[in-house]
Design a protein around this motif. Structure first.
Motif, PDB file in Angstrom:
ATOM      1  N   LEU A  48       0.808  -1.213   0.000  1.00 30.33           N
ATOM      2  CA  LEU A  48       0.000   0.000   0.000  1.00 30.33           C
ATOM      3  C   LEU A  48       0.846   1.270   0.000  1.00 30.33           C
ATOM      4  O   LEU A  48       0.611   2.183  -0.805  1.00 30.33           O
ATOM      5  N   ARG A 148     -13.925  -4.894   6.096  1.00 28.01           N
ATOM      6  CA  ARG A 148     -12.560  -5.283   5.773  1.00 28.01           C
ATOM      7  C   ARG A 148     -12.537  -6.184   4.536  1.00 28.01           C
ATOM      8  O   ARG A 148     -13.339  -7.100   4.392  1.00 28.01           O
ATOM      9  N   SER A 149     -11.607  -5.909   3.627  1.00 26.60           N
ATOM     10  CA  SER A 149     -11.478  -6.694   2.401  1.00 26.60           C
ATOM     11  C   SER A 149     -10.785  -8.021   2.676  1.00 26.60           C
ATOM     12  O   SER A 149      -9.940  -8.125   3.572  1.00 26.60           O
ATOM     13  N   LYS A 150     -11.124  -9.044   1.880  1.00 27.14           N
ATOM     14  CA  LYS A 150     -10.584 -10.379   2.096  1.00 27.14           C
ATOM     15  C   LYS A 150      -9.160 -10.530   1.589  1.00 27.14           C
ATOM     16  O   LYS A 150      -8.334 -11.182   2.210  1.00 27.14           O
ATOM     17  N   ASP A 151      -8.869  -9.945   0.428  1.00 28.35           N
ATOM     18  CA  ASP A 151      -7.538 -10.119  -0.169  1.00 28.35           C
ATOM     19  C   ASP A 151      -7.087  -8.832  -0.824  1.00 28.35           C
ATOM     20  O   ASP A 151      -7.808  -7.833  -0.847  1.00 28.35           O
ATOM     21  N   ASN A 152      -5.895  -8.859  -1.381  1.00 31.51           N
ATOM     22  CA  ASN A 152      -5.274  -7.662  -1.947  1.00 31.51           C
ATOM     23  C   ASN A 152      -6.014  -7.167  -3.184  1.00 31.51           C
ATOM     24  O   ASN A 152      -6.155  -5.953  -3.394  1.00 31.51           O
ATOM     25  N   GLU A 154      -9.255  -7.573  -3.939  1.00 36.97           N
ATOM     26  CA  GLU A 154     -10.517  -6.951  -3.528  1.00 36.97           C
ATOM     27  C   GLU A 154     -10.267  -5.588  -2.890  1.00 36.97           C
ATOM     28  O   GLU A 154     -10.995  -4.622  -3.154  1.00 36.97           O
ATOM     29  N   LYS A 155      -9.235  -5.498  -2.074  1.00 34.42           N
ATOM     30  CA  LYS A 155      -8.891  -4.233  -1.427  1.00 34.42           C
ATOM     31  C   LYS A 155      -8.488  -3.181  -2.459  1.00 34.42           C
ATOM     32  O   LYS A 155      -8.920  -2.026  -2.384  1.00 34.42           O
ATOM     33  N   LYS A 158     -11.556  -1.974  -4.366  1.00 36.67           N
ATOM     34  CA  LYS A 158     -12.390  -1.085  -3.554  1.00 36.67           C
ATOM     35  C   LYS A 158     -11.771   0.308  -3.470  1.00 36.67           C
ATOM     36  O   LYS A 158     -12.453   1.321  -3.681  1.00 36.67           O
ATOM     37  N   LEU A 159     -10.470   0.387  -3.177  1.00 32.19           N
ATOM     38  CA  LEU A 159      -9.808   1.696  -3.039  1.00 32.19           C
ATOM     39  C   LEU A 159      -9.812   2.464  -4.364  1.00 32.19           C
ATOM     40  O   LEU A 159     -10.093   3.670  -4.393  1.00 32.19           O
TER      41      LEU A 159
END
Length: 390
Positions: A48, A148-152, A154-155, A158-159
């Motif tokens: 990140l 909270r997102s499950k994995d990278n 998905e995260k 979302k971002l």
């Protein structure tokens, strides 16, 4: 495009890059999606902090390219400066949003006026949210921001989606607040809202067994969750539309000509019948002349004199097509100068506007046309005039 990027394969990245380049040339807000999808690529390939740092460098590089390369080349090779276009539409707004697209003179409101525009337009978006998207799914989208997102992957999705959605809202609010500029990010809201809905359903322990018997059918718990999610998405996202089509249609049938095309389609058909495919037409019919009339159309400017080329003193267009379509609507308003031509097409002596003498010299009336209330969906009469270059 996000799917291709998520594959993390060279060929997929090349395909995504090609489409991102096409976005620049075809979408006014394409730069937002280019930045957002670039952000997504960085998020799923780096940590990140590193992704944020690289993204800032990408933005800086984009600014330098825009300022030193695109700005000097604006208007040539189909290139344009994103910053130049943004400042022109953001800091120089007139009273009516669409006037910026029709040659309005800069009002020079400055930063304070732009901030006011953003505040009031964001409020209007919020107030009219049901006209833009399903308010229920938007609420689920907002709740999902705190899940909270499950994995990278998905995260990252979302971002980057939140970045594109917020940036789109801010840019549209600061410039031309039309709903059609917000619609491209609505699918992102729905995708994230659907994911949130499934997360909420997963929290409920319907049963501890892996299979459930429903009407003597063995259904797995996962299948039941998917079916439940689909039903809720259809209820929240499609229910209102179905209600309009089934229930409200009874009232529509008594006040409209159901089965007939809208009035702008009828007017576009007249344009198509009376012009040639290679002719460029000035019209107040907006994009309908191109979409349904299959002609090259340009939205008419605020004043007739603006269609005259200042370098030659001539009018570089083949036809002028004026209609009664939305002539009193603030965003499509036909000013008094254009109305002189529209209301007196056979008598150019009554065209007293600046530039009207040149129009009467170069153009002749081809015809005055009408659409009866019985032949269009809205049950309204319509009129059109067509001037052809001599």
């Amino acid at each position: 495009l996000a799917y291709f990027i998520s594959l993390k394969k060279k060929w997929a990245n090349i395909v995504a890059t090609i489409f991102l380049i096409l976005l620049y040339f075809t979408r006014p807000l394409g730069f937002i999606y280019i930045a957002g999808l670039s952000f997504y690529f960085l998020l799923i390939n780096f940590k990140l902090k590193n992704a944020l740092a690289y993204f800032v460098l990408v933005l800086i590089a984009g600014f330098l390219v825009d300022h030193f390369i695109l700005l000097p080349l604006s208007g040539r090779y189909f290139l344009y400066s994103i910053i130049g276009r943004g400042i022109g539409s953001s800091f120089n707004q007139s009273g009516v949003a669409s006037d910026a697209l029709r040659g309005a003179v800069s009002s020079g409101g400055g930063i304070a006026q732009t901030l006011k525009n953003i505040f009031y337009n964001l409020y209007n978006f919020y107030k009219l949210l049901p006209q833009i998207m399903s308010p229920y799914l938007f609420a689920l989208f907002a709740v999902g921001l705190f899940v909270r997102s499950k994995d990278n992957i998905e995260k990252g999705f979302k971002l980057s989606s939140v970045f594109m959605i917020l940036t789109t809202l801010l840019v549209v609010a600061a410039s031309i607040p039309f709903f059609r500029y917000i619609h491209p990010v609505v699918p992102l809201v729905y995708i994230l809202a659907t994911g949130t809905l499934m997360e909420i359903i997963n929290k409920f322990q319907i049963t501890s067994s892996k299979q459930i018997t429903i009407f003597k059918l063995q259904v797995t718990k996962q299948t039941l969750l998917v079916l439940g999610s689909c039903l809720l998405v259809l209820f929240f996202g499609v229910g209102q539309t179905v209600g309009v089509l089934i229930l409200d249609s009874r009232f529509q049938a008594s006040t409209h000509n159901v089965g007939e095309p809208p009035v702008y389609v009828r007017l576009a058909e007249i344009l198509k019948t009376n012009t040639l495919p290679n002719q460029v037409v000035i019209t107040n019919l907006d994009t309908w002349g191109s979409w349904y009339g299959d002609r090259k159309t340009i939205w008419f400017p605020l004043e007739p004199k603006q269609i005259i080329d200042p370098s030659t003193g001539k009018i570089p267009f083949d036809a002028i097509y004026l209609t009664s379509y939305l002539i009193d609507d603030p965003n499509y308003y036909m000013g008094s100068d254009w109305r002189d031509i529209f209301n007196n097409p056979k008598d150019p002596t009554k065209w007293t506007c600046d530039g009207c003498s040149e129009i009467s010299k170069e153009f002749s009336l081809k015809g005055v046309y009408s659409v009866s209330a019985g032949s269009d969906y809205e049950r309204q009469d319509a009129k059109a005039i067509l001037l052809i270059h001599k």
